[in-house]
Design a protein around this motif. Structure first.
Motif, PDB file in Angstrom:
ATOM      1  N   UNK A  74      87.794 -30.690 -24.954  1.00 50.25           N
ATOM      2  CA  UNK A  74      89.238 -30.594 -25.096  1.00 50.25           C
ATOM      3  C   UNK A  74      89.590 -29.490 -26.084  1.00 50.25           C
ATOM      4  N   UNK A  75      90.860 -29.073 -26.064  1.00 48.32           N
ATOM      5  CA  UNK A  75      91.320 -28.002 -26.940  1.00 48.32           C
ATOM      6  C   UNK A  75      90.882 -28.222 -28.376  1.00 48.32           C
ATOM      7  N   UNK A  76      90.201 -27.237 -28.935  1.00 52.43           N
ATOM      8  CA  UNK A  76      89.825 -27.274 -30.343  1.00 52.43           C
ATOM      9  C   UNK A  76      88.751 -28.274 -30.702  1.00 52.43           C
ATOM     10  N   UNK A  77      88.169 -28.945 -29.726  1.00 51.56           N
ATOM     11  CA  UNK A  77      87.175 -29.988 -30.004  1.00 51.56           C
ATOM     12  C   UNK A  77      85.775 -29.527 -29.606  1.00 51.56           C
ATOM     13  N   UNK A  78      84.810 -30.251 -30.090  1.00 53.92           N
ATOM     14  CA  UNK A  78      83.423 -30.025 -29.679  1.00 53.92           C
ATOM     15  C   UNK A  78      83.213 -30.667 -28.310  1.00 53.92           C
ATOM     16  N   UNK A  79      82.218 -30.204 -27.549  1.00 60.45           N
ATOM     17  CA  UNK A  79      81.923 -30.832 -26.250  1.00 60.45           C
ATOM     18  C   UNK A  79      81.542 -32.304 -26.424  1.00 60.45           C
ATOM     19  N   UNK A  80      81.856 -33.107 -25.427  1.00 63.64           N
ATOM     20  CA  UNK A  80      81.532 -34.535 -25.455  1.00 63.64           C
ATOM     21  C   UNK A  80      80.021 -34.733 -25.482  1.00 63.64           C
ATOM     22  N   UNK A  81      79.589 -35.841 -26.044  1.00 64.13           N
ATOM     23  CA  UNK A  81      78.160 -36.171 -26.067  1.00 64.13           C
ATOM     24  C   UNK A  81      77.670 -36.512 -24.660  1.00 64.13           C
TER      25      UNK A  81
END
Length: 154
Positions: A74-81
């Motif tokens: 998501x915007x500005x976030x790290x990739x999901x685990x």
């Protein structure tokens, strides 16, 4: 582009190595069992997402769809685990899944990991057959076998 604090070029992002396990899905597969038809998996340029093209018939209903599989970012976030996906079809469905590959066992969770709706399949030793079943809450579901038709080029 350079980093303003160090004036060194930024490295482009690279795909999470856990996606490489999905390489064994790449190609075209004939599907039989509770749903019949054909699916094709191919990597999107860059290797961050695996695309599945679906043409299936189930309970007399034909559907065509596309699924995008990879790490949600998501915007500005790290990739999901987790490796997540979203499926869209010509009947208006939008379905979310989580993919998990451990050894020769592929689990596809409906919604979130641990969901009571899931597919669990096992790759044959030669990697050309996946045999498994979808399980639904309340005891529903169906068996499914996918047989490789051809291996796509990466």
């Amino acid at each position: 582009m350079t980093d303003a604090t160090t004036d060194t070029p930024q490295q482009p992002p690279t795909p999470n190595p856990d996606l490489r396990g999905l390489d064994r899905l790449v190609g075209t597969w004939n599907v039989s069992g509770g749903a019949q038809g054909q699916v094709t998996y191919e990597w999107m340029e860059g290797g961050f997402f695996l695309i599945q093209h679906v043409e299936l018939e189930q309970y007399g209903q034909k559907s065509k769809g596309i699924e995008i599989i990879g790490h949600e970012r998501q915007f500005g976030a790290e990739p999901s685990a987790d490796i997540k996906s979203r499926f869209y079809d010509n009947l208006g469905n939008t379905l979310d899944y989580v993919y998990e590959l451990e050894g020769d066992t592929l689990t596809i969770w409906g919604g979130e990991k641990g969901s009571p709706a899931y597919y669990k399949g096992h790759f044959s030793q030669d990697g050309n057959t996946i045999t498994g079943a979808w399980t639904y809450p309340g005891g529903g579901g169906y068996e499914s076998t996918s047989t490789r038709v051809k291996l796509s080029q990466r």
